[in-house]
Scaffold this motif. Structure first.
Motif, PDB file in Angstrom:
ATOM      1  N   LYS A   1      52.901  35.577  43.605  1.00 29.66           N
ATOM      2  CA  LYS A   1      52.225  34.725  42.623  1.00 29.66           C
ATOM      3  C   LYS A   1      50.982  35.487  42.227  1.00 29.66           C
ATOM      4  O   LYS A   1      50.049  35.629  43.018  1.00 29.66           O
ATOM      5  N   ALA A   2      50.962  36.027  41.020  1.00 33.31           N
ATOM      6  CA  ALA A   2      49.965  37.036  40.677  1.00 33.31           C
ATOM      7  C   ALA A   2      49.355  36.821  39.302  1.00 33.31           C
ATOM      8  O   ALA A   2      49.993  36.303  38.384  1.00 33.31           O
ATOM      9  N   ILE A   3      48.088  37.245  39.187  1.00 32.14           N
ATOM     10  CA  ILE A   3      47.453  37.412  37.887  1.00 32.14           C
ATOM     11  C   ILE A   3      47.473  38.901  37.563  1.00 32.14           C
ATOM     12  O   ILE A   3      47.083  39.724  38.393  1.00 32.14           O
ATOM     13  N   VAL A   4      47.938  39.247  36.376  1.00 30.21           N
ATOM     14  CA  VAL A   4      47.949  40.631  35.908  1.00 30.21           C
ATOM     15  C   VAL A   4      46.909  40.746  34.800  1.00 30.21           C
ATOM     16  O   VAL A   4      47.007  40.066  33.769  1.00 30.21           O
ATOM     17  N   PHE A   5      45.908  41.599  35.014  1.00 28.12           N
ATOM     18  CA  PHE A   5      44.809  41.711  34.062  1.00 28.12           C
ATOM     19  C   PHE A   5      45.015  42.868  33.085  1.00 28.12           C
ATOM     20  O   PHE A   5      45.326  43.989  33.492  1.00 28.12           O
ATOM     21  N   PHE A   6      44.787  42.538  31.818  1.00 29.85           N
ATOM     22  CA  PHE A   6      44.911  43.514  30.736  1.00 29.85           C
ATOM     23  C   PHE A   6      43.570  43.641  30.022  1.00 29.85           C
ATOM     24  O   PHE A   6      42.758  42.718  30.021  1.00 29.85           O
ATOM     25  N   GLY A   7      43.383  44.775  29.381  1.00 25.44           N
ATOM     26  CA  GLY A   7      42.142  45.014  28.671  1.00 25.44           C
ATOM     27  C   GLY A   7      42.078  44.348  27.312  1.00 25.44           C
ATOM     28  O   GLY A   7      41.022  44.192  26.741  1.00 25.44           O
ATOM     29  N   ASP A   8      43.233  43.963  26.746  1.00 25.05           N
ATOM     30  CA  ASP A   8      43.234  43.314  25.439  1.00 25.05           C
ATOM     31  C   ASP A   8      44.449  42.413  25.330  1.00 25.05           C
ATOM     32  O   ASP A   8      45.238  42.294  26.251  1.00 25.05           O
ATOM     33  N   ASN A   9      44.587  41.763  24.169  1.00 28.24           N
ATOM     34  CA  ASN A   9      45.673  40.800  23.959  1.00 28.24           C
ATOM     35  C   ASN A   9      46.929  41.417  23.334  1.00 28.24           C
ATOM     36  O   ASN A   9      47.907  40.731  23.127  1.00 28.24           O
ATOM     37  N   LEU A  10      46.896  42.701  23.015  1.00 28.08           N
ATOM     38  CA  LEU A  10      47.872  43.263  22.092  1.00 28.08           C
ATOM     39  C   LEU A  10      49.327  43.114  22.529  1.00 28.08           C
ATOM     40  O   LEU A  10      50.181  42.787  21.731  1.00 28.08           O
ATOM     41  N   LYS A  11      49.626  43.334  23.814  1.00 26.62           N
ATOM     42  CA  LYS A  11      51.025  43.370  24.241  1.00 26.62           C
ATOM     43  C   LYS A  11      51.417  42.205  25.142  1.00 26.62           C
ATOM     44  O   LYS A  11      52.506  42.208  25.701  1.00 26.62           O
ATOM     45  N   LEU A  12      50.572  41.219  25.296  1.00 30.30           N
ATOM     46  CA  LEU A  12      50.864  40.171  26.270  1.00 30.30           C
ATOM     47  C   LEU A  12      52.133  39.397  25.925  1.00 30.30           C
ATOM     48  O   LEU A  12      52.942  39.111  26.806  1.00 30.30           O
TER      49      LEU A  12
ATOM     50  N   SER B   1      53.737  26.508  40.311  1.00 31.49           N
ATOM     51  CA  SER B   1      54.843  27.406  40.635  1.00 31.49           C
ATOM     52  C   SER B   1      54.532  28.238  41.875  1.00 31.49           C
ATOM     53  O   SER B   1      53.400  28.637  42.104  1.00 31.49           O
ATOM     54  N   SER B   2      55.547  28.485  42.678  1.00 30.57           N
ATOM     55  CA  SER B   2      55.369  29.313  43.873  1.00 30.57           C
ATOM     56  C   SER B   2      55.633  30.784  43.574  1.00 30.57           C
ATOM     57  O   SER B   2      55.297  31.656  44.369  1.00 30.57           O
ATOM     58  N   HIS B   3      56.268  31.065  42.450  1.00 32.50           N
ATOM     59  CA  HIS B   3      56.595  32.444  42.080  1.00 32.50           C
ATOM     60  C   HIS B   3      56.385  32.594  40.587  1.00 32.50           C
ATOM     61  O   HIS B   3      57.189  32.131  39.777  1.00 32.50           O
ATOM     62  N   ALA B   4      55.272  33.184  40.213  1.00 31.16           N
ATOM     63  CA  ALA B   4      54.960  33.258  38.795  1.00 31.16           C
ATOM     64  C   ALA B   4      53.973  34.373  38.505  1.00 31.16           C
ATOM     65  O   ALA B   4      53.275  34.859  39.395  1.00 31.16           O
ATOM     66  N   LEU B   5      53.927  34.752  37.248  1.00 33.26           N
ATOM     67  CA  LEU B   5      52.962  35.735  36.771  1.00 33.26           C
ATOM     68  C   LEU B   5      52.088  35.099  35.710  1.00 33.26           C
ATOM     69  O   LEU B   5      52.569  34.347  34.865  1.00 33.26           O
ATOM     70  N   LEU B   6      50.795  35.404  35.769  1.00 30.63           N
ATOM     71  CA  LEU B   6      49.878  35.003  34.726  1.00 30.63           C
ATOM     72  C   LEU B   6      49.307  36.270  34.115  1.00 30.63           C
ATOM     73  O   LEU B   6      48.601  37.022  34.782  1.00 30.63           O
ATOM     74  N   LEU B   7      49.672  36.531  32.869  1.00 29.64           N
ATOM     75  CA  LEU B   7      49.153  37.687  32.158  1.00 29.64           C
ATOM     76  C   LEU B   7      47.862  37.270  31.474  1.00 29.64           C
ATOM     77  O   LEU B   7      47.843  36.300  30.719  1.00 29.64           O
ATOM     78  N   SER B   8      46.790  37.992  31.761  1.00 27.35           N
ATOM     79  CA  SER B   8      45.500  37.508  31.317  1.00 27.35           C
ATOM     80  C   SER B   8      44.563  38.624  30.879  1.00 27.35           C
ATOM     81  O   SER B   8      44.644  39.750  31.360  1.00 27.35           O
ATOM     82  N   THR B   9      43.681  38.278  29.971  1.00 23.56           N
ATOM     83  CA  THR B   9      42.533  39.124  29.700  1.00 23.56           C
ATOM     84  C   THR B   9      41.452  38.726  30.706  1.00 23.56           C
ATOM     85  O   THR B   9      41.680  37.914  31.595  1.00 23.56           O
ATOM     86  N   ASP B  10      40.269  39.279  30.572  1.00 30.55           N
ATOM     87  CA  ASP B  10      39.215  38.990  31.536  1.00 30.55           C
ATOM     88  C   ASP B  10      38.696  37.561  31.458  1.00 30.55           C
ATOM     89  O   ASP B  10      37.862  37.167  32.271  1.00 30.55           O
ATOM     90  N   LEU B  11      39.213  36.783  30.543  1.00 29.16           N
ATOM     91  CA  LEU B  11      38.842  35.377  30.437  1.00 29.16           C
ATOM     92  C   LEU B  11      39.040  34.654  31.765  1.00 29.16           C
ATOM     93  O   LEU B  11      38.244  33.796  32.143  1.00 29.16           O
ATOM     94  N   ALA B  12      40.112  35.019  32.499  1.00 25.59           N
ATOM     95  CA  ALA B  12      40.446  34.307  33.733  1.00 25.59           C
ATOM     96  C   ALA B  12      39.806  34.910  34.968  1.00 25.59           C
ATOM     97  O   ALA B  12      40.036  34.440  36.071  1.00 25.59           O
ATOM     98  N   ALA B  13      38.994  35.945  34.792  1.00 27.79           N
ATOM     99  CA  ALA B  13      38.490  36.673  35.955  1.00 27.79           C
ATOM    100  C   ALA B  13      37.362  35.967  36.670  1.00 27.79           C
ATOM    101  O   ALA B  13      37.094  36.249  37.824  1.00 27.79           O
ATOM    102  N   ARG B  14      36.690  35.049  36.005  1.00 31.75           N
ATOM    103  CA  ARG B  14      35.510  34.441  36.616  1.00 31.75           C
ATOM    104  C   ARG B  14      35.751  32.997  37.010  1.00 31.75           C
ATOM    105  O   ARG B  14      36.147  32.176  36.209  1.00 31.75           O
ATOM    106  N   GLY B  15      35.542  32.706  38.280  1.00 31.12           N
ATOM    107  CA  GLY B  15      35.433  31.334  38.735  1.00 31.12           C
ATOM    108  C   GLY B  15      36.716  30.593  39.044  1.00 31.12           C
ATOM    109  O   GLY B  15      36.680  29.634  39.795  1.00 31.12           O
TER     110      GLY B  15
ATOM    111  N   ASP C   1      45.299  47.250  33.408  1.00 29.87           N
ATOM    112  CA  ASP C   1      44.256  48.114  32.847  1.00 29.87           C
ATOM    113  C   ASP C   1      43.058  48.047  33.779  1.00 29.87           C
ATOM    114  O   ASP C   1      42.665  46.960  34.214  1.00 29.87           O
ATOM    115  N   LEU C   2      42.467  49.184  34.084  1.00 31.89           N
ATOM    116  CA  LEU C   2      41.298  49.207  34.952  1.00 31.89           C
ATOM    117  C   LEU C   2      40.156  48.444  34.284  1.00 31.89           C
ATOM    118  O   LEU C   2      39.971  48.509  33.072  1.00 31.89           O
TER     119      LEU C   2
END
Length: 407
Positions: A243-254, A290-304, A317-318
């Motif tokens: 169950k993971a958050i995958v962080f991207f640098g932009d919205n282009l390919k999400l 969900s117990s098994h899911a991916l959340l594709l996110s920009t840095d919006l979700a990184a805080r809090g 993306d680093l």
């Protein structure tokens, strides 16, 4: 000098809700903040992600509210809608058994509905600075009786250029009000603002202890940009309970990436600044359940955001900075739970990542993909040693980095 205040000294309804939550004891930041907040002291608090900052200010905030009064007495500000809703949820949970009510004020929502909620005389509000200020200027929010103001994730509030709105809100309150800044990191600029606005502020800094870092495995994979999608797919394929958050640098390919994983039967959500409030809420609700899911996110979700059971954070993306890397990574391994951080970096980015990891006391270990398995360097060395000395083989290191054998 403030002294530690145990839960037993709080109002009965708070004690009861604390028992229901089944916490063993206060965290260090809660122990430090609670007595000072009850004393009415202005505070600047820096504490790592996952250490219980929201509850650290929520308990004393509720304790100090006079439930017999219909005046607004407390304001909590946060930089994002998601964090506002999360904070409100905590306050609602701990206000059970009292007559204390609150509401949220965020952008992207019908203003009249929020005005109607304010007519019900909530004793606290949680909101984004822009919407609170808008309603204050329109004389729908009255701040003259506010005793406590909390700015959560103060650093990101500053980074998002929202401090002017915060200042105008603070100016609408009495001079003897309590002002509290909390954040996973407190920058020099935030400190300067605090000293300017606050009355003799007390500074609290909770360091990340060894126990908190031991709960997080920090690994990285050298991957050229063109190979990242394929490597991400391999990583996900061999973590059946991920169950993971995958962080991207932009919205282009999400959208494109989400479609590819959904086609393979993996639950995928997208969290970006382009989504509406209801779209974000729906995504977060489905992801949390969900117990098994991916959340594709920009840095919006990184805080809090506090997401129970989050097993992995993946940096596709680093991050742009060490601070942002820390906030992203802090979504997993919270409150002592196990978590794994995986970074997909180019060869040029490797040195940057290793520098951050050393400074943050999050030792990073390189991994490689061999025969469709993600293997750590230590695992490869063990396998090599076993081949050389089959009679004295050692048990393979346990972990969740390789594909589990079928039952």
């Amino acid at each position: 000098m403030a002294t530690n205040t145990p839960i037993q000294e709080l109002q009965p309804y708070l004690q009861e809700n604390w028992k229901k939550a089944a916490f063993d004891s206060l965290t260090p930041v809660q122990e430090e903040m609670l007595p000072f907040m009850l004393e009415g002291k202005d505070l600047v608090v820096e504490s790592p992600t996952g250490t219980g900052k929201t509850l650290a200010y929520s308990l004393p905030l509720l304790e100090k509210i006079d439930s017999s009064s219909t005046q607004l007495q407390a304001v909590v500000m946060a930089p994002t809608k998601e964090l506002v809703m999360q904070i409100h949820s905590v306050l609602q949970e701990y206000a059970k058994g009292s007559n204390i009510t609150g509401t949220t004020l965020i952008g992207g929502v019908n203003v009249q509905r929020q005005v109607d909620k304010l007519k019900k005389k909530p004793q606290y509000i949680v909101g984004t600075p822009g919407r609170i200020l808008e309603l204050y200027k329109n004389k729908k929010v009255k701040l003259h009786e506010v005793k406590t103001i909390v700015v959560d994730e103060a650093d990101i509030v500053y980074d998002m250029e929202l401090m002017d709105e915060v200042q105008n809100i603070v100016k609408g309150t009495m001079k003897d009000r309590q002002l509290v800044f909390v954040s996973a990191t407190i920058s020099n600029k935030s400190e300067e603002i605090a000293k300017e606005w606050m009355n003799d502020p007390h500074f609290i800094k909770i360091n990340r202890d060894s126990g908190s870092t031991e709960s997080i495995a920090n690994i990285y994979l050298i991957s050229e940009r063109r190979d990242k999608i394929d490597n991400l797919r391999r990583i996900i394929r061999h973590h059946s309970n991920m169950k993971a958050i995958v962080f991207f640098g932009d919205n282009l390919k999400l959208d494109e990436i989400a479609a590819k994983f959904a086609y393979r039967g993996i639950t995928v959500g997208i969290l970006s600044g382009q989504a509406t409030k209801h779209e974000r809420q729906k995504v977060m609700r489905e992801f949390r359940s969900s117990s098994h899911a991916l959340l594709l996110s920009t840095d919006l979700a990184a805080r809090g955001l506090d997401i129970s059971g989050l097993t992995h954070v993946i940096h596709f993306d680093l991050a742009d900075s060490e601070k942002q890397f820390l906030h992203r990574s802090g979504r997993t391994g919270r409150a002592g739970q196990k978590g794994t951080v995986i970074s997909l970096v180019t060869e040029r980015e490797e040195n940057v990542l290793l520098k951050w990891a050393k400074k943050l006391n999050l030792p990073a270990e390189r991994a490689v993909i061999k025969q469709d398995q993600l293997l750590l360097a230590s695992q490869i060395q063990q396998k090599s040693a076993q081949k050389r000395s089959p009679k004295k083989s050692t048990p393979q290191r346990s972990g969740n980095f390789t594909k589990k054998k079928g039952k």
